[in-house]
Design an enzyme around this catalytic site. Structure first.
Site, PDB file in Angstrom:
ATOM      1  N   ARG A  61       0.829 -47.492 -28.708  1.00 60.24           N
ATOM      2  CA  ARG A  61       1.731 -48.125 -29.675  1.00 60.24           C
ATOM      3  C   ARG A  61       3.189 -48.183 -29.234  1.00 60.24           C
ATOM      4  O   ARG A  61       3.825 -49.239 -29.334  1.00 60.24           O
ATOM      5  CB  ARG A  61       1.666 -47.382 -31.029  1.00 60.24           C
ATOM      6  N   THR A  62       3.735 -47.063 -28.810  1.00 65.38           N
ATOM      7  CA  THR A  62       5.181 -47.041 -28.554  1.00 65.38           C
ATOM      8  C   THR A  62       5.542 -48.016 -27.431  1.00 65.38           C
ATOM      9  O   THR A  62       6.446 -48.844 -27.573  1.00 65.38           O
ATOM     10  CB  THR A  62       5.635 -45.609 -28.203  1.00 65.38           C
ATOM     11  N   LYS A  90       5.973 -39.105  -5.003  1.00 65.28           N
ATOM     12  CA  LYS A  90       6.514 -38.648  -3.710  1.00 65.28           C
ATOM     13  C   LYS A  90       7.594 -37.588  -3.902  1.00 65.28           C
ATOM     14  O   LYS A  90       8.231 -37.170  -2.940  1.00 65.28           O
ATOM     15  CB  LYS A  90       7.107 -39.846  -2.961  1.00 65.28           C
ATOM     16  N   ARG A 111       9.316 -42.147 -22.185  1.00 72.18           N
ATOM     17  CA  ARG A 111       8.435 -41.115 -22.752  1.00 72.18           C
ATOM     18  C   ARG A 111       8.181 -40.095 -21.657  1.00 72.18           C
ATOM     19  O   ARG A 111       7.859 -40.454 -20.527  1.00 72.18           O
ATOM     20  CB  ARG A 111       7.112 -41.683 -23.248  1.00 72.18           C
ATOM     21  N   HIS A 139      10.324 -37.772 -31.754  1.00 64.72           N
ATOM     22  CA  HIS A 139       9.906 -39.162 -31.541  1.00 64.72           C
ATOM     23  C   HIS A 139      10.701 -39.992 -32.552  1.00 64.72           C
ATOM     24  O   HIS A 139      10.167 -40.461 -33.563  1.00 64.72           O
ATOM     25  CB  HIS A 139       8.396 -39.267 -31.786  1.00 64.72           C
TER      26      HIS A 139
HETATM   27  N1   CP Z   1       2.495 -43.198 -32.499  1.00 60.65           N
HETATM   28  C1   CP Z   1       2.553 -43.132 -31.146  1.00 60.65           C
HETATM   29  O1   CP Z   1       3.511 -42.580 -30.569  1.00 60.65           O
HETATM   30  O2   CP Z   1       1.486 -43.679 -30.509  1.00 60.65           O
HETATM   31  P1   CP Z   1       1.341 -43.818 -28.936  1.00 60.65           P
HETATM   32  O3   CP Z   1       1.218 -42.408 -28.370  1.00 60.65           O
HETATM   33  O4   CP Z   1       0.120 -44.642 -28.710  1.00 60.65           O
HETATM   34  O5   CP Z   1       2.592 -44.459 -28.395  1.00 60.65           O
END
Ligand code: CP
Length: 312
Positions: A61-62, A90, A111, A139
């Protein structure tokens, strides 16, 4: 596009939801609602701008919603979803990776499994960094889309009874969401096994601002809830698999559980789900977790447009 705001978003990093005031969050949510028709029609608002998505942990999603958001605003995308296929393999460190990627992009979504990675990246980057999830810490853009979903469903956030359920220790979405909700007049019910209670630093901060109740059982409080925010037990963050086995599958929402719920109670989940919500629930009016996914697109459109200065 001009929504006339004295708030400053252009060029900002988004690392923690705590970096925002309630006024700023409300403005982002208002901007997200203006993105609903644009998400359908498309726009060239971010033409010639490039977003880099650099993901050191799995995501559906993100990453995809940020990329979809950029496409819908006319921008372009570079990035990677698997660090194993980059020069990180590397031995290139995060600071150098960021300094390289900023030559290719106007804004970076990161991320990373390490807490503090977003803040570190922001120190080295000459372009804005958006934290797309930093370990079990935070998040923030998920919290914004969660708030947007609550507002869209309930027409308000103040006055609601909201339960955060499941893995409150390792779940980064609930940390950011709890901080964000503490800016509103809500009653927060934290439902988890004792071993997965809300992180102390989050709990201490939010308790200073709002009423917070901690429980291990969902059954008794469920009839009063306006929002159930379910979460996955974060198997990958447990140091000991035996500890995970003790709490796996501890909370499960099904049609039987919902018999005692308010008719207009809303169920949210950041997804992915791994058994916390039975598929039969998807067809009920309570289930809003797939609408939440769409709301992620418009919320992230708003963030990109604000941070890149397309909306003043
Ligand atoms: N909600 C969320 O962070 O989903 P993903 O890990 O798929 O990005």
């Amino acid at each position: 596009m001009c929504l006339v705001s004295k708030l400053k978003f252009k060029g900002r990093d988004i690392i923690s939801i705590r970096d925002f005031t309630r006024k700023e969050i409300d403005y982002i949510l208002k901007t997200a609602s203006t993105m609903e028709p644009i998400a359908k029609s498309g726009s060239n608002m971010l033409q010639r701008k490039t977003l880099a998505t650099i993901f050191f942990e799995p995501s559906t999603r993100t990453r995809l919603s940020f990329e979809a958001a950029m496409h819908k605003l006319g921008g372009s995308i570079v990035g990677f979803a698997e660090a194993e296929m980059t020069s990180v393999k590397k031995g290139e460190n995060l600071a150098d990776t960021i300094r390289v990627v900023e030559s290719y992009a106007d804004i970076i979504v990161l991320r990373h499994p390490l807490e503090g990675a977003g803040r570190l990246a922001a120190e080295f980057a000459g372009v804005p960094i958006l934290n797309g999830g930093s370990g079990a810490e935070e998040h923030p853009t998920q919290a914004l889309l969660d708030l947007y979903t609550i507002l869209k469903e309930k027409r308000k956030i103040d006055g609601l009874n909201i339960a955060l359920i499941g893995d409150l220790r390792y779940g980064r979405t609930v940390h950011s969401l709890a901080y964000a909700l503490s800016l509103y007049e809500v009653k927060l019910h934290l439902v988890s096994p004792e071993s997965l209670q809300m992180r102390r630093e989050v709990l201490e901060t939010i308790k200073e601002k709002i009423e917070v109740v901690q429980k291990t059982e969902l059954e008794k409080i469920l009839p009063k809830m306006d929002i159930l925010y379910m979460t996955r037990i974060q198997k990958e963050r447990f140091p000991d698999p035996a500890e995970y086995a003790k709490v796996k599958g501890i909370y499960n929402i099904n049609l039987e559980t919902l018999k005692n719920a308010k008719k207009d109670m809303t169920i949210l989940h950041p997804l992915p789900r791994v058994g916390e919500i039975a598929p039969e629930v998807d067809e009920t009016p309570h289930a809003k977790y797939f609408q939440q996914v769409w709301n992620g697109v418009v919320t992230r459109m708003a963030l990109l447009a604000l941070v890149l200065g397309a909306i003043k």
